[in-house]
Design a protein around this motif. Structure first.
Motif, PDB file in Angstrom:
ATOM      1  N   ASP A 351     -21.333 -12.255 -19.321  1.00 22.96           N
ATOM      2  CA  ASP A 351     -20.424 -12.366 -20.463  1.00 22.96           C
ATOM      3  C   ASP A 351     -21.098 -11.955 -21.761  1.00 22.96           C
ATOM      4  N   PHE A 352     -22.382 -12.251 -21.881  1.00 15.42           N
ATOM      5  CA  PHE A 352     -23.134 -11.896 -23.083  1.00 15.42           C
ATOM      6  C   PHE A 352     -23.144 -10.386 -23.277  1.00 15.42           C
ATOM      7  N   TRP A 353     -23.428  -9.653 -22.208  1.00 16.90           N
ATOM      8  CA  TRP A 353     -23.533  -8.195 -22.317  1.00 16.90           C
ATOM      9  C   TRP A 353     -22.160  -7.523 -22.371  1.00 16.90           C
ATOM     10  N   LEU A 354     -21.160  -8.150 -21.749  1.00 14.29           N
ATOM     11  CA  LEU A 354     -19.803  -7.617 -21.887  1.00 14.29           C
ATOM     12  C   LEU A 354     -19.325  -7.717 -23.336  1.00 14.29           C
ATOM     13  N   LEU A 355     -19.605  -8.866 -23.966  1.00 16.12           N
ATOM     14  CA  LEU A 355     -19.220  -9.037 -25.368  1.00 16.12           C
ATOM     15  C   LEU A 355     -19.973  -8.043 -26.253  1.00 16.12           C
ATOM     16  N   PHE A 356     -21.242  -7.818 -25.950  1.00 15.92           N
ATOM     17  CA  PHE A 356     -22.024  -6.847 -26.718  1.00 15.92           C
ATOM     18  C   PHE A 356     -21.450  -5.441 -26.566  1.00 15.92           C
ATOM     19  N   LEU A 357     -21.069  -5.066 -25.340  1.00 19.06           N
ATOM     20  CA  LEU A 357     -20.508  -3.742 -25.103  1.00 19.06           C
ATOM     21  C   LEU A 357     -19.194  -3.556 -25.850  1.00 19.06           C
ATOM     22  N   VAL A 358     -18.343  -4.564 -25.802  1.00 21.33           N
ATOM     23  CA  VAL A 358     -17.051  -4.472 -26.495  1.00 21.33           C
ATOM     24  C   VAL A 358     -17.262  -4.328 -27.997  1.00 21.33           C
ATOM     25  N   TYR A 359     -18.142  -5.137 -28.541  1.00 19.76           N
ATOM     26  CA  TYR A 359     -18.410  -5.088 -29.981  1.00 19.76           C
ATOM     27  C   TYR A 359     -19.058  -3.759 -30.372  1.00 19.76           C
ATOM     28  N   PHE A 360     -19.979  -3.289 -29.550  1.00 16.61           N
ATOM     29  CA  PHE A 360     -20.675  -2.026 -29.813  1.00 16.61           C
ATOM     30  C   PHE A 360     -19.700  -0.850 -29.876  1.00 16.61           C
ATOM     31  N   THR A 361     -18.772  -0.774 -28.934  1.00 13.94           N
ATOM     32  CA  THR A 361     -17.827   0.346 -28.945  1.00 13.94           C
ATOM     33  C   THR A 361     -16.873   0.270 -30.125  1.00 13.94           C
ATOM     34  N   GLY A 362     -16.488  -0.949 -30.516  1.00 15.88           N
ATOM     35  CA  GLY A 362     -15.548  -1.100 -31.620  1.00 15.88           C
ATOM     36  C   GLY A 362     -16.164  -0.794 -32.973  1.00 15.88           C
ATOM     37  N   VAL A 363     -17.255  -1.495 -33.310  1.00 16.53           N
ATOM     38  CA  VAL A 363     -17.848  -1.303 -34.631  1.00 16.53           C
ATOM     39  C   VAL A 363     -18.701  -0.034 -34.684  1.00 16.53           C
ATOM     40  N   GLY A 364     -19.305   0.362 -33.561  1.00 13.00           N
ATOM     41  CA  GLY A 364     -20.121   1.570 -33.561  1.00 13.00           C
ATOM     42  C   GLY A 364     -19.312   2.813 -33.846  1.00 13.00           C
ATOM     43  N   SER A 365     -18.104   2.867 -33.307  1.00 14.70           N
ATOM     44  CA  SER A 365     -17.241   4.013 -33.590  1.00 14.70           C
ATOM     45  C   SER A 365     -16.654   3.917 -34.999  1.00 14.70           C
ATOM     46  N   VAL A 466     -18.915 -15.766 -29.853  1.00 11.25           N
ATOM     47  CA  VAL A 466     -20.283 -15.968 -29.386  1.00 11.25           C
ATOM     48  C   VAL A 466     -20.715 -17.417 -29.601  1.00 11.25           C
ATOM     49  N   SER A 467     -20.187 -18.067 -30.642  1.00 10.48           N
ATOM     50  CA  SER A 467     -20.534 -19.476 -30.867  1.00 10.48           C
ATOM     51  C   SER A 467     -19.843 -20.379 -29.851  1.00 10.48           C
ATOM     52  N   GLU A 468     -18.636 -20.018 -29.428  1.00 13.96           N
ATOM     53  CA  GLU A 468     -17.910 -20.836 -28.456  1.00 13.96           C
ATOM     54  C   GLU A 468     -18.473 -20.681 -27.055  1.00 13.96           C
ATOM     55  N   LEU A 469     -18.943 -19.496 -26.721  1.00 12.55           N
ATOM     56  CA  LEU A 469     -19.496 -19.278 -25.385  1.00 12.55           C
ATOM     57  C   LEU A 469     -20.907 -19.822 -25.248  1.00 12.55           C
ATOM     58  N   PHE A 470     -21.721 -19.711 -26.320  1.00 15.84           N
ATOM     59  CA  PHE A 470     -23.147 -20.027 -26.200  1.00 15.84           C
ATOM     60  C   PHE A 470     -23.630 -21.079 -27.191  1.00 15.84           C
ATOM     61  N   VAL A 543     -11.332  -1.432 -21.715  1.00 13.93           N
ATOM     62  CA  VAL A 543     -11.439  -1.884 -20.317  1.00 13.93           C
ATOM     63  C   VAL A 543     -12.425  -3.041 -20.210  1.00 13.93           C
ATOM     64  N   ALA A 544     -13.586  -2.911 -20.877  1.00 14.43           N
ATOM     65  CA  ALA A 544     -14.591  -3.977 -20.845  1.00 14.43           C
ATOM     66  C   ALA A 544     -14.041  -5.257 -21.464  1.00 14.43           C
ATOM     67  N   SER A 545     -13.233  -5.125 -22.500  1.00 16.34           N
ATOM     68  CA  SER A 545     -12.666  -6.300 -23.161  1.00 16.34           C
ATOM     69  C   SER A 545     -11.659  -7.021 -22.269  1.00 16.34           C
ATOM     70  N   ILE A 546     -10.897  -6.262 -21.507  1.00 12.65           N
ATOM     71  CA  ILE A 546      -9.951  -6.881 -20.566  1.00 12.65           C
ATOM     72  C   ILE A 546     -10.701  -7.696 -19.508  1.00 12.65           C
ATOM     73  N   ILE A 547     -11.778  -7.125 -18.993  1.00 14.30           N
ATOM     74  CA  ILE A 547     -12.591  -7.830 -17.991  1.00 14.30           C
ATOM     75  C   ILE A 547     -13.172  -9.111 -18.575  1.00 14.30           C
ATOM     76  N   LEU A 548     -13.734  -9.017 -19.795  1.00 11.99           N
ATOM     77  CA  LEU A 548     -14.341 -10.183 -20.431  1.00 11.99           C
ATOM     78  C   LEU A 548     -13.303 -11.270 -20.682  1.00 11.99           C
ATOM     79  N   THR A 549     -12.129 -10.887 -21.154  1.00  9.59           N
ATOM     80  CA  THR A 549     -11.077 -11.868 -21.446  1.00  9.59           C
ATOM     81  C   THR A 549     -10.684 -12.641 -20.196  1.00  9.59           C
ATOM     82  N   LYS A 550     -10.559 -11.944 -19.089  1.00  7.68           N
ATOM     83  CA  LYS A 550     -10.194 -12.602 -17.842  1.00  7.68           C
ATOM     84  C   LYS A 550     -11.292 -13.573 -17.389  1.00  7.68           C
ATOM     85  N   ARG A 551     -12.557 -13.183 -17.600  1.00  5.52           N
ATOM     86  CA  ARG A 551     -13.670 -14.025 -17.149  1.00  5.52           C
ATOM     87  C   ARG A 551     -13.782 -15.321 -17.959  1.00  5.52           C
ATOM     88  N   ILE A 552     -13.529 -15.253 -19.259  1.00  2.36           N
ATOM     89  CA  ILE A 552     -13.791 -16.423 -20.106  1.00  2.36           C
ATOM     90  C   ILE A 552     -12.544 -17.277 -20.359  1.00  2.36           C
TER      91      ILE A 552
END
Length: 573
Positions: A351-365, A466-470, A543-552
């Motif tokens: 979940d940590f790396w999925l959240l990082f990937l989602v955030y990276f694609t959103g703010v990085g672009s 990130v505060s709610e998960l960790f 796609v990564a965000s959909i997966i993360l949402t379902k997991r958490i």
């Protein structure tokens, strides 16, 4: 740490002061205001300029040191370090742009920009971590407010740039070198940690709503005056009056502690055994051994606590945990999502790396567009960078504030994970990049506004998630590690991709074989390929965000299943 009761003034004074510090921490958003001077005065080409933009984003978002320091030092120390970074970094840039010192090497300017914008990481970390801990049961709302003001800072600085600084890049850099540190020195005393009060405060919702409304009014005020200035050509007197009005609106959050002073609210908070959150005394007593053993639970609470996680434990594990809850066994175990993690425990979680990937694609672009906003406008025949930047800033603010408000509402009423809104906005970002690539006449302002909203939502969702998960215990390091997605995206998408494509197209237009000059590129082809690639990147993020949402989803059912936030038993906040 001061012991305070619900309804007392210091946390609200700190929140009001934090608003000003967050505005100051948005100094990195000013890069489009002086980037043209770096290019013209120092003779850089677009690739060199975009690499400076990467330095801008690296400095702003590499906050691992402030994240570690905020767990060891009081907020004023973090603010002091950020202030000195501002003086040192922007001071060097001012010497170069004003030609006070000639022929400063490119590597020194790159490093100076990193140091200058790294002040943002120190300032933002100090106020965000402090206030998230001061208001732990309203973390989504607090994150939305503070990051909203940070997003609005570009419009505030643009107003100052246009009014007091007479649109001079040298004056702006001098202001950033000395004005921002002076402000932080003043606010240092008021930003302080308080023991959070978990009792019911009927006025708290109204206080937050007041700050949110005041911030929206400020955003509309600044955006409107920025757009009207080139139309009506305001006189100096009118411009200064507008600036005074902006300062008054920035002081609005301080009206809450003033009201508390003249109209104190008496809170009768009876002691109950069914409190949703542990008291601060219990918190402090349990802090020393929270990482080593699971707290001993009363028999009546055992089944509720275990059932809330809904993570499909095996029967034997359930039996063991019940035994632990009854006091028969003490067992070391790793924390579960929603509890306080150490950094080493979090980085091995998917979940940590999925959240990082989602955030990276959103703010990085998104930051790729922000760093090249001036050149995008020129390529499409729009030369008013100030209006584009103010529009992006205001919509970025709306996205940050709205993301916090909307996600907080749905997470409490429907237990909907906040990341669902990251999914929605990234899908919209795909459409927006395609709109940018089409370069249809008249759509640049609409696309810029839409992207600003989606870009802002990524910030306001990532922080409470990130505060709610960790957990909040090591929140500073988690938040700043996630923030690395911004400079990483800037380096890959802005520095290596956008700058290279732009310079190649400019060379083709001017019939040059080598990209060695500071020539400009005109036309939709300057950034079309870049936008198409960014659309694909956000598709992956969706796609990564959909997966993360379902997991958490089960985690949010555990935290908000009762209709209000409930800290896990092992949390130290």
């Amino acid at each position: 740490m001061a012991n305070l009761k619900a309804g007392t003034r210091p946390p609200w004074v700190g929140l009001g002061a934090a608003v000003w510090v967050q505005i100051a921490s948005g100094n990195a958003y000013n890069f489009p205001l002086y980037s043209h001077s770096l290019k013209s005065v120092l003779g850089f080409n677009q690739h060199q300029l975009t690499m400076l933009g990467v330095a801008n984003d690296i400095g702003e978002n590499v906050g691992l040191l402030p994240g570690i320091a905020c767990d060891k030092f009081p907020p004023w120390v973090i603010l002091l370090i950020g202030s000195f970074a501002c003086i040192l970094g922007y001071g060097v840039l001012w010497l170069a742009v004003s030609k006070t010192v000639l022929y400063l090497p490119y590597w020194l300017l790159w490093l100076a920009l990193c140091v200058a914008t790294n002040s943002s990481a120190w300032l933002s970390t100090a106020v965000l971590v402090t206030n998230m801990r001061n208001f732990p049961v309203s973390r989504g709302t607090v994150a939305g407010i503070l990051k909203g003001y940070a997003g609005l800072s570009a419009a505030v600085f643009t107003e100052i740039y246009s009014t007091i600084l007479r649109k001079s890049s040298a004056n702006l850099l001098m202001f950033l070198s000395f004005g921002v540190p002076i402000l932080c020195f003043v606010m240092m005393y008021f930003v302080r940690a308080c023991t959070p009060a978990f009792g019911e405060d009927s006025a708290e919702h109204g206080h937050f709503l007041f700050i949110q409304v005041a911030s929206v009014v400020l955003g509309l005020y600044v955006l409107t005056t920025t757009i009207l200035d080139p139309i009506f050509h305001f006189s100096a007197e009118v411009s200064y009056a507008i600036l005074v009005g902006m300062v008054v609106l920035l002081m609005a959050p301080l009206a809450i502690p003033v009201k508390m002073t003249f109209c104190p609210l008496r809170i009768n908070q009876p002691e109950t055994r069914n409190q949703q959150v542990a008291s601060s005394d219990e918190t402090l007593q349990g802090e020393g051994n929270a990482d080593k053993t699971e707290p001993l639970l009363k028999s009546s609470e055992s089944s509720t606590y275990l059932g809330s996680f809904r993570e499909g434990d095996e029967a034997s594990e359930v039996a063991m945990l019940l035994a632990v809850g009854e006091g028969a066994v003490k067992k070391k175990r790793r924390p579960k999502r929603g509890e306080d993690f150490k950094f080493t425990e979090a980085v091995i979680k998917a979940d940590f790396w999925l959240l990082f990937l989602v955030y990276f694609t959103g703010v990085g672009s998104g930051v790729t567009v922000l760093n090249n906003l001036a050149q995008i406008g020129i390529a499409q025949g729009i030369h008013s960078t100030a209006i584009l930047l103010s529009l992006f800033s205001f919509c970025n603010f709306i996205g940050r504030l709205g993301g916090g408000v909307v996600s907080e509402h749905f997470v409490r009423s429907k237990t909907v994970p906040r990341t669902l809104w990251m999914t929605c906005t990234q899908i919209i970002m795909v459409i927006t990049y395609l709109l940018f690539a089409s370069a249809i006449s008249g759509t640049l302002y609409a696309a810029t506004a839409l992207l600003g909203i989606c870009y802002g939502v990524q910030f306001s969702i990532m922080i409470p998630t990130v505060s709610e998960l960790f957990g909040l215990k090591h929140f500073g390091i988690f938040y700043n590690f996630m923030s690395l997605g911004n400079p990483l995206g800037a380096f890959l998408f802005s520095g290596l991709l956008a700058g290279y494509i732009y310079d190649n197209e400019a060379a083709k237009q001017h019939g040059l074989g080598l990209i060695t000059s500071s020539i400009s590129c005109i036309g939709p082809n300057c950034f079309r390929l870049t936008f198409l690639i960014l659309a694909g990147i956000c598709g992956v993020g969706s796609v990564a965000s959909i997966i993360l949402t379902k997991r958490i989803w089960p985690v949010y059912q555990m935290l908000y299943g009762g209709g209000s936030f409930r800290l896990p038993q092992t949390s130290t906040y």
